[in-house]
Design an enzyme around this catalytic site. Sequence first.
Site, PDB file in Angstrom:
ATOM      1  N   TRP A 423     -72.189  -2.067   5.318  1.00  0.00           N
ATOM      2  CA  TRP A 423     -71.865  -0.557   5.621  1.00  0.00           C
ATOM      3  C   TRP A 423     -72.282   0.171   4.429  1.00  0.00           C
ATOM      4  CZ3 TRP A 423     -68.564   2.420   2.660  1.00  0.00           C
ATOM      5  CH2 TRP A 423     -68.211   3.898   3.149  1.00  0.00           C
ATOM      6  N   HIS A 424     -72.106  -0.291   3.212  1.00  0.00           N
ATOM      7  CA  HIS A 424     -72.575   0.151   2.024  1.00  0.00           C
ATOM      8  C   HIS A 424     -74.010   0.660   1.653  1.00  0.00           C
ATOM      9  CE1 HIS A 424     -68.331  -0.674   1.126  1.00  0.00           C
ATOM     10  NE2 HIS A 424     -68.328   0.145   0.032  1.00  0.00           N
ATOM     11  N   GLY A 425     -74.715  -0.380   2.190  1.00  0.00           N
ATOM     12  CA  GLY A 425     -76.328  -0.122   2.110  1.00  0.00           C
ATOM     13  C   GLY A 425     -77.133  -0.959   2.872  1.00  0.00           C
ATOM     14  N   PHE A 636     -73.783   6.646   0.684  1.00  0.00           N
ATOM     15  CA  PHE A 636     -73.109   5.670   2.022  1.00  0.00           C
ATOM     16  C   PHE A 636     -72.681   6.247   2.925  1.00  0.00           C
ATOM     17  CE2 PHE A 636     -71.826   3.200  -2.226  1.00  0.00           C
ATOM     18  CZ  PHE A 636     -73.162   2.559  -2.243  1.00  0.00           C
TER      19      PHE A 636
END
Length: 636
Positions: A423-425, A636
Amino acid sequence: MSDILTYLASLFAFNDEHPLLFTQIHFWVLFLIIYLFFGLIVARQRRQADGNLDPRRRVLRNGYLFAFSLLFYFKTSGLFVLLLVFSTLLGWTLGIRMDHTHSGTRRKALMTTGVVVNLAILCYFKYAYFFTDIYNATVSHYLGTPQLQVVNHIALWADNLFHTTRFDASVIWLPVGISFFTFQNISYIVDVYKRKIAHVSNILDFGFYTAFFPQLVAGPILRADQFVPQLYKPFFLSRRQFGIAVFWICNGLIKKLILSDYLAVNFVDRVFDNPSLYTPFENFAALMVYSLQVYADFSGYTDIAIGVAMLMGFYLPMNFNSPYKAQNPTDFWRRWHMSLSRWLRDYLYIPLGGNRTAGFVSYFILAAILLVAAFRLQNLWFTLAVVAVIAVVLLLLAFRPSHRRTLGTNVNNMDTMLLGGMWHGSSFNFITWGGLNGLGILVYKWWKDRGWTTRLLTLLVLATALTIVSSLVESPLLNLLAFCLQVLLGGYLLLFLLGLIKPLAAFNRRLSAGWAVAITFVFISFTRLFFRSGSNLNPAEANESAWNTASMMVERIGSRWNLAQIPDILANYAPVFLLFAFGMAVHWLPTRFKRRYRLWFASMPLWLMAPLVVLLAVVLYQFVTADLQPFIYFQF
């Protein structure tokens, strides 16, 4: 006069080189203008018999804030505001249709449509390069099929429609905060489906929920069942609440400008830009300092968002609870980015089976991520480790049915952390970061159920084995792991011996807690090696470049240290290390003490609060860098 009009016009225009940030004076001027008109709107509010705000006044207030929220997003992301509008219309339409549909099958179909479309939008803008890279490195590489290229179909469509070449179809730009507002919309759609809340019938009310500007671009993630009821409440702001709001804003600006930006510009960014130019100690210190930087940056944004929202009578959820006081990885994730942790728990971990069981989907997710990583990285040792993990899981499922529930819980935990990392990257660095955190949680779950003897023997065997292997094989990574296990063994042995002395029982408990906090902080900081290396990069180059940076830092930290250099390094970077020590000391202050000085500030008379805020603004201005640093979580 013309200069003033020109400046005011610039406040409402988009400049892609200078997106609107909480740390800019332009934002506060714009907010002051908007807040004055907001005050005029709420000054004539009327309550209904049920305590809710009169519908006409409610729509006027919420619609006004929705319009400003769209302006705010336009100032940060330009035409991507149209994507936010589309996402808003989609969620609003599906919510109404679900509540007006009595068929369970149709309701589920509508819910599924909303989740899939939101995830598809997220995947297209955020993961197009990632998935294309995986395809080219696996399917295309091994089967000889043509390689794929990323195409911005929206830009291509716009160029064809307007007969222009203004838009670059070869690049997909990441909209600011897309992960936050898509997750927010998913929570609303799922909550309406589960009948936790009723749908929001007015588009202006719903638009205000999805686009509320303080938290729009970097959280916290608003859960529909927490925030939607606030849409209908009248504005209320007591004198103390006003003071608390001002405190949170000031606190957030201090964290961002004095702690985060200073540490980044003067130390962290320099080391991460070229780790090979710095000593092993400097690389290690950069990791530790980055942990404070990212906390000050993200929690600073959250503090400002909470304060600004409170000034308008709305309350955002707490997103941090002194995470570096955590004594284990599980406790850390209960304290860090709490809105995301709870979202993942309720909308991913529990649907996968939670603590009950793990189905085919859970095992498939874990196996797919591991196998794709093995094919992509093409590293023999990693591939062997993946094969071993899958083999162990299959053997346990086949021959130890009594362990299936425990195994399923662990698989669900690991899936949640891996997908949370993703989800972060859009790079394997983020997946690696999530996987290491998941592994830390699983190791702690095993560790806490073992006695002192088992723990000591385990550390002794592992430390001895790694020490022998690292002496035979020249590897910075093995050296680093061996040293870490030696430190763990020594510390744990000391605590074990002190535990045998009964008069020192109270002291030993405090020492054990402090040791656990220190070990957890160092572990979390090391996992961030992969988090930071993948940040601030174009998705097209994130995988290779980030992995190279992380590998280089591991190599430097795991090489031989020259302890004689450390005093000179500390002296050369004295302001950085003093600020780091100060920031950590404040972070570790007791919660009751922090609450006390927060209430003291909120209760002081306005004639004293106002000059203090002005003085703080002057001090903050001295720390502003030539080029303002964007908030880390904007990407994000």
